[in-house]
Design a protein around this motif. Structure first.
Motif, PDB file in Angstrom:
ATOM      1  N   SER A 168       0.835  -1.209   0.000  1.00 29.98           N
ATOM      2  CA  SER A 168       0.000   0.000   0.000  1.00 29.98           C
ATOM      3  C   SER A 168       0.865   1.252   0.000  1.00 29.98           C
ATOM      4  CB  SER A 168      -0.920   0.002   1.228  1.00 29.98           C
ATOM      5  OG  SER A 168      -1.814  -1.090   1.186  1.00 29.98           O
ATOM      6  N   GLU A 169       1.982   1.220   0.746  1.00 32.42           N
ATOM      7  CA  GLU A 169       2.869   2.376   0.808  1.00 32.42           C
ATOM      8  C   GLU A 169       3.536   2.616  -0.546  1.00 32.42           C
ATOM      9  OE1 GLU A 169       4.896   5.663   2.334  1.00 32.42           O
ATOM     10  OE2 GLU A 169       3.133   4.545   2.993  1.00 32.42           O
ATOM     11  N   ARG A 170       3.974   1.548  -1.194  1.00 28.38           N
ATOM     12  CA  ARG A 170       4.585   1.690  -2.522  1.00 28.38           C
ATOM     13  C   ARG A 170       3.563   2.230  -3.523  1.00 28.38           C
ATOM     14  NH1 ARG A 170       6.982  -3.352  -1.194  1.00 28.38           N
ATOM     15  NH2 ARG A 170       5.423  -4.441  -2.440  1.00 28.38           N
ATOM     16  N   GLU A 175       1.511   6.608  -6.867  1.00 26.55           N
ATOM     17  CA  GLU A 175       0.418   7.485  -7.278  1.00 26.55           C
ATOM     18  C   GLU A 175       0.790   8.950  -7.067  1.00 26.55           C
ATOM     19  OE1 GLU A 175      -2.839   6.077  -4.986  1.00 26.55           O
ATOM     20  OE2 GLU A 175      -3.376   4.467  -6.389  1.00 26.55           O
ATOM     21  N   HIS A 176       1.514   9.217  -5.966  1.00 26.60           N
ATOM     22  CA  HIS A 176       1.945  10.579  -5.685  1.00 26.60           C
ATOM     23  C   HIS A 176       2.909  11.074  -6.764  1.00 26.60           C
ATOM     24  CE1 HIS A 176       3.100  14.133  -3.442  1.00 26.60           C
ATOM     25  NE2 HIS A 176       4.363  13.792  -3.606  1.00 26.60           N
ATOM     26  N   GLU A 177       3.838  10.211  -7.148  1.00 22.31           N
ATOM     27  CA  GLU A 177       4.808  10.567  -8.190  1.00 22.31           C
ATOM     28  C   GLU A 177       4.109  10.770  -9.527  1.00 22.31           C
ATOM     29  OE1 GLU A 177       7.572   7.381  -8.101  1.00 22.31           O
ATOM     30  OE2 GLU A 177       8.549   8.028  -6.239  1.00 22.31           O
ATOM     31  N   GLN A 178       3.142   9.911  -9.814  1.00 23.81           N
ATOM     32  CA  GLN A 178       2.407  10.059 -11.073  1.00 23.81           C
ATOM     33  C   GLN A 178       1.618  11.367 -11.098  1.00 23.81           C
ATOM     34  OE1 GLN A 178       0.088   6.463 -11.154  1.00 23.81           O
ATOM     35  NE2 GLN A 178       1.739   5.221 -12.030  1.00 23.81           N
ATOM     36  N   GLN A 179       1.018  11.699  -9.957  1.00 26.18           N
ATOM     37  CA  GLN A 179       0.245  12.945  -9.874  1.00 26.18           C
ATOM     38  C   GLN A 179       1.170  14.160  -9.996  1.00 26.18           C
ATOM     39  OE1 GLN A 179      -1.959  13.337  -6.265  1.00 26.18           O
ATOM     40  NE2 GLN A 179      -3.125  15.094  -6.966  1.00 26.18           N
ATOM     41  N   TRP A 180       2.324  14.052  -9.371  1.00 20.19           N
ATOM     42  CA  TRP A 180       3.307  15.142  -9.436  1.00 20.19           C
ATOM     43  C   TRP A 180       3.778  15.349 -10.875  1.00 20.19           C
ATOM     44  CZ3 TRP A 180       5.172  18.889  -6.385  1.00 20.19           C
ATOM     45  CH2 TRP A 180       6.374  19.487  -6.746  1.00 20.19           C
ATOM     46  N   GLU A 181       4.027  14.242 -11.568  1.00 17.57           N
ATOM     47  CA  GLU A 181       4.482  14.327 -12.956  1.00 17.57           C
ATOM     48  C   GLU A 181       3.367  14.858 -13.865  1.00 17.57           C
ATOM     49  OE1 GLU A 181       7.134  14.191 -16.005  1.00 17.57           O
ATOM     50  OE2 GLU A 181       7.504  13.873 -13.855  1.00 17.57           O
ATOM     51  N   ALA A 182       2.120  14.449 -13.547  1.00 21.88           N
ATOM     52  CA  ALA A 182       0.990  14.874 -14.370  1.00 21.88           C
ATOM     53  C   ALA A 182       0.755  16.380 -14.277  1.00 21.88           C
ATOM     54  CB  ALA A 182      -0.271  14.117 -13.958  1.00 21.88           C
TER      55      ALA A 182
END
Length: 217
Positions: A168-170, A175-182
């Protein structure tokens, strides 16, 4: 006519006798200590595989559900089959033999006998004392096994929860990295707009100051 009547009576009595034997064997099997396969099959410990197979065949034919109306026959038949499988399985039989050997040594130690004591050959020991002590040892072993199995399940549960938490942590980080990149382009655009706005404001202030200075001069 008398002979026919006597013959029929004899057949009826013989049939009743067989049913009684079947019922008695079914009752014996269901009352036997089910952790002791020897007890279920009515055999002495240490018998060869051939005796196990012969004993099972005789008893299974006697109590087969298709040959008796006893409603408990299926349960007895299944228990008999399970006992044979356990005794023909090398590892399972080895554990059982070890438990019975432990029971034997406990009796010898408690009664201060020796391995050559004549009491070890008496029916009291063979039919009563040893089966009773073996039952105690087998119950103790089973409780220990269940306790270990429970502890193992709990440990496996903890490991599974830990793995689930790590997964869950990974996932959260991904998801956080994907949102940041988006939102990267949007952030860059906002920064450029901010920079443009900052530069325009500075030039306006300089012109105002210059105009003021000219008026005063």
């Amino acid at each position: 006519m008398a002979e026919e009547s006597d013959s029929k009576l004899f057949d009826d009595l013989e049939r009743e006798s067989k049913e009684f034997d079947k019922d008695a064997e079914i009752d014996r099997i269901l009352k036997a200590f089910k952790l002791n396969a020897y007890d279920v099959l009515g055999l002495h410990p240490g018998v060869p595989d051939s005796d196990i197979k012969v004993g099972y065949r005789k008893k299974s034919l006697l109590i087969h559900p298709d040959k008796t109306k006893n409603p408990r026959a299926p349960d007895a038949f299944d228990r008999l089959a399970k006992a044979q499988n356990e005794l023909l399985d090398e590892k399972t039989r080895e554990r059982l033999d070890e438990a019975i050997a432990d029971a034997r040594m406990l009796i010898i130690r408690e009664r201060k006998w020796t391995v050559d004591s004549p009491e070890l050959k008496e029916d009291q020991y063979l039919k009563v004392d040893l089966p009773h002590k073996a039952k105690e040892v087998l119950i103790d072993n089973e409780l220990r096994r269940r306790k270990q199995a429970k502890a193992q399940m709990q440990e496996e549960g903890r490991q599974q929860r830990k793995e689930d938490e790590e997964t869950s942590e990974r996932k959260r980080k991904r998801e956080h990295e994907q949102q940041w990149e988006a939102t990267r382009e949007q952030r860059i655009g906002n920064w450029r707009d901010f920079q443009k706005g900052g530069k325009g404001g500075g030039e306006g202030e300089k012109k105002t100051k210059k105009k003021k200075m000219k008026v005063l001069g």
